[in-house]
Design a protein around this motif. Structure first.
Motif, PDB file in Angstrom:
ATOM      1  N   CYS A   1      39.329 -14.577 -32.230  1.00 22.39           N
ATOM      2  CA  CYS A   1      38.857 -14.553 -33.608  1.00 22.39           C
ATOM      3  C   CYS A   1      37.345 -14.764 -33.617  1.00 22.39           C
ATOM      4  O   CYS A   1      36.850 -15.704 -32.978  1.00 22.39           O
TER       5      CYS A   1
ATOM      6  N   ILE B   1      35.569 -15.932 -35.895  1.00 17.44           N
ATOM      7  CA  ILE B   1      35.208 -17.117 -36.671  1.00 17.44           C
ATOM      8  C   ILE B   1      35.458 -18.396 -35.878  1.00 17.44           C
ATOM      9  O   ILE B   1      34.557 -19.201 -35.675  1.00 17.44           O
ATOM     10  N   CYS B   2      36.693 -18.582 -35.416  1.00 12.93           N
ATOM     11  CA  CYS B   2      37.056 -19.839 -34.751  1.00 12.93           C
ATOM     12  C   CYS B   2      37.181 -19.716 -33.233  1.00 12.93           C
ATOM     13  O   CYS B   2      37.377 -20.708 -32.550  1.00 12.93           O
TER      14      CYS B   2
ATOM     15  N   CYS C   1      44.738 -14.017 -36.999  1.00  9.48           N
ATOM     16  CA  CYS C   1      44.311 -15.369 -36.653  1.00  9.48           C
ATOM     17  C   CYS C   1      45.081 -16.303 -37.572  1.00  9.48           C
ATOM     18  O   CYS C   1      44.806 -16.361 -38.780  1.00  9.48           O
TER      19      CYS C   1
ATOM     20  N   ASP D   1      42.769 -19.309 -39.147  1.00 10.38           N
ATOM     21  CA  ASP D   1      41.890 -18.946 -40.269  1.00 10.38           C
ATOM     22  C   ASP D   1      42.596 -18.123 -41.342  1.00 10.38           C
ATOM     23  O   ASP D   1      41.994 -17.798 -42.359  1.00 10.38           O
TER      24      ASP D   1
ATOM     25  N   GLU E   1      34.761 -10.275 -40.376  1.00  5.17           N
ATOM     26  CA  GLU E   1      35.435 -11.083 -41.404  1.00  5.17           C
ATOM     27  C   GLU E   1      35.612 -10.309 -42.698  1.00  5.17           C
ATOM     28  O   GLU E   1      36.666 -10.354 -43.328  1.00  5.17           O
TER      29      GLU E   1
END
Length: 61
Positions: A11, A13-14, A29, A32, A47
Motif C-alpha cells: 500500500c 499509504i501505510c 489494503c 486503510d 490514493e
C-alpha cells in the motif's frame, strides 16, 4: 497478475500488505480500507484512483 509483482507491491499509504482479488482485478489494503484498481494488468497505486472499502466488503475479507 504476475506473482512476483504481487509479492513486492505494498500500500502506498501505510506500506502494508495488499489482498489480491483476481475476479474483480483489485488490490485491497484492509488497514486503510482502500481498494486499488488493476487496469489492463497494471495496478493503479494512487490514493485518488482507489475507492473506499465498504463495511460489507471489509467483513467478507
Amino acid at each position: 497478475m504476475n506473482k512476483k509483482l504481487l509479492e513486492i507491491l505494498v500500500c502506498p499509504i501505510c506500506k502494508g500488505k495488499l489482498i489480491y482479488k483476481e475476479g474483480q482485478q483489485e488490490l485491497i489494503c484492509k488497514f486503510d480500507s482502500i481498494i486499488y484498481p488493476i487496469e489492463n494488468g497494471i495496478p493503479v497505486m494512487l490514493e485518488e484512483a482507489g475507492r473506499r472499502l465498504s463495511l460489507e466488503e471489509k467483513d467478507k475479507l
